[in-house]
Design a protein around this motif. Structure first.
Motif, short mmCIF file in Angstrom:
data_model
loop_
_atom_site.label_atom_id
_atom_site.label_comp_id
_atom_site.label_asym_id
_atom_site.label_seq_id
_atom_site.Cartn_x
_atom_site.Cartn_y
_atom_site.Cartn_z
N PHE A 9 0.38 -1.21 -0.03
CA PHE A 9 0.10 0.09 0.41
C PHE A 9 0.60 1.28 -0.06
CE2 PHE A 9 -2.56 -3.66 2.46
CZ PHE A 9 -3.62 -3.58 1.12
N SER A 10 0.43 2.15 -1.01
CA SER A 10 1.70 3.21 -1.03
C SER A 10 0.46 4.85 -0.63
CB SER A 10 1.77 3.86 -2.28
OG SER A 10 2.90 3.09 -2.58
N LEU A 11 0.45 5.65 0.53
CA LEU A 11 -0.22 6.62 1.58
C LEU A 11 1.12 7.27 0.75
CD1 LEU A 11 -0.80 3.80 4.19
CD2 LEU A 11 -2.80 4.89 2.57
N SER A 12 -0.66 8.65 0.68
CA SER A 12 0.44 10.19 0.04
C SER A 12 0.78 10.92 0.97
CB SER A 12 -0.53 10.51 -1.01
OG SER A 12 -1.83 10.71 0.26
N ASP A 13 0.38 10.73 2.30
CA ASP A 13 0.58 11.38 3.48
C ASP A 13 0.66 10.94 4.95
OD1 ASP A 13 -1.97 12.20 5.02
OD2 ASP A 13 -2.73 12.15 2.83
N GLN A 14 1.60 11.87 5.65
CA GLN A 14 1.77 10.91 7.52
C GLN A 14 0.08 10.10 8.05
OE1 GLN A 14 4.21 12.91 9.86
NE2 GLN A 14 2.24 14.69 10.43
N TRP A 15 -0.95 11.23 8.01
CA TRP A 15 -1.65 11.41 8.43
C TRP A 15 -2.60 10.39 7.60
CZ3 TRP A 15 -0.55 13.97 12.54
CH2 TRP A 15 -0.46 15.34 12.21
N SER A 16 -3.00 9.55 6.70
CA SER A 16 -3.34 8.24 5.88
C SER A 16 -2.69 7.38 6.58
CB SER A 16 -2.78 9.05 5.01
OG SER A 16 -3.60 9.68 4.25
N ARG A 17 -1.01 7.06 6.52
CA ARG A 17 0.28 5.79 6.91
C ARG A 17 -0.50 5.72 8.39
NH1 ARG A 17 4.59 8.06 6.70
NH2 ARG A 17 4.65 8.33 8.75
N HIS A 18 -0.43 7.19 9.57
CA HIS A 18 -0.69 6.86 11.03
C HIS A 18 -2.29 6.02 11.21
CE1 HIS A 18 2.90 8.43 12.74
NE2 HIS A 18 2.48 9.10 11.73
N LEU A 19 -3.00 6.30 10.08
CA LEU A 19 -4.41 5.53 10.27
C LEU A 19 -4.22 4.40 9.94
CD1 LEU A 19 -7.45 5.68 10.80
CD2 LEU A 19 -7.88 6.88 8.17
N PHE A 20 -3.85 3.87 8.51
CA PHE A 20 -4.32 2.42 8.02
C PHE A 20 -3.06 1.88 8.67
CE2 PHE A 20 -2.56 -0.64 4.88
CZ PHE A 20 -4.04 -0.13 4.22
N VAL A 21 -2.25 1.59 9.54
CA VAL A 21 -1.48 1.15 10.02
C VAL A 21 -1.85 0.50 11.19
CG1 VAL A 21 1.17 1.28 11.75
CG2 VAL A 21 0.76 2.14 8.96
N ALA A 22 -2.46 1.86 12.35
CA ALA A 22 -3.26 1.82 13.26
C ALA A 22 -4.94 0.83 13.06
CB ALA A 22 -4.07 3.04 14.03
N LEU A 23 -5.14 1.31 12.06
CA LEU A 23 -6.32 0.38 11.63
C LEU A 23 -6.21 -1.80 12.04
CD1 LEU A 23 -9.76 0.34 10.81
CD2 LEU A 23 -9.09 0.62 8.76
N MET A 24 -5.06 -0.65 10.72
CA MET A 24 -4.29 -2.75 10.51
C MET A 24 -4.02 -3.46 11.97
SD MET A 24 -2.28 -2.67 7.26
CE MET A 24 -1.38 -3.95 7.59
N ARG A 25 -3.57 -2.35 12.78
CA ARG A 25 -2.91 -3.25 13.79
C ARG A 25 -4.51 -3.59 14.86
NH1 ARG A 25 2.25 0.48 14.61
NH2 ARG A 25 3.70 -0.40 14.25
#
Length: 159
Positions: free
Chosen positions: A60-76
């Motif tokens: 997954f390529s996420l455009s910004d740090q906020w999206s990445r933080h959200l996506f990683v948190a959702l996965m965890r």
């Protein structure tokens, strides 16, 4: 009936909980809230889909740090271990998942959460700009191209 959430942050949290409950596919109409139950249902769905179709590695390529933080948190949140390989960009997140889980649950839920958070961040940014600078935040005016002046790049000094 309980009182509505007080401030914008509380309203945001409540909306995010409702989104999570929506993607957990509740078994009955009476089972609305209970974030823990929603998480458990999604984890059970993940296990079911993994048994039906073996997990594959997703990038997954996420455009910004906020999206990445959200996506990683959702996965965890659902017991998924995100990772990236040495040399990959910080915007890259890897995970081994079943394709149906990604397409039917994880990615649609992420997009819904991301849209909600983006709208909140936009409103918050506009509010802060208005308070601090005492002007409305908006996009720059769009004009027809002018052949008179050559534009000067100024971005190098901002970084």
């Amino acid at each position: 009936m309980s009182a509505p959430p007080a401030g914008p942050e509380e309203q945001l949290v409540e909306k995010l909980r409702r989104i999570e409950a929506l993607f957990a596919r509740p078994a009955t109409d009476g089972e609305r809230v209970a974030a823990e139950r929603a998480r458990e249902r999604i984890q059970a769905r993940l296990r079911e889909l993994a048994a039906e179709e073996p997990p594959v590695e997703f990038r997954f390529s996420l455009s910004d740090q906020w999206s990445r933080h959200l996506f990683v948190a959702l996965m965890r949140r659902y017991g998924i271990q995100p990772y990236r390989y040495r040399g990959q960009r910080r915007t890259t997140v890897m995970a081994r998942l079943s394709r149906p889980f990604v397409n039917e649950t994880l990615w649609p839920e992420f997009l819904e959460l991301q849209q909600t958070l983006s709208a909140y961040f936009d409103a918050l940014t506009d509010r802060v700009i208005k308070q601090v600078l005492d002007v409305e935040a908006s996009e720059a005016e769009e004009r027809a191209e002018s052949a008179q002046l050559e534009p000067v790049e100024h971005q190098g000094t901002l970084l």
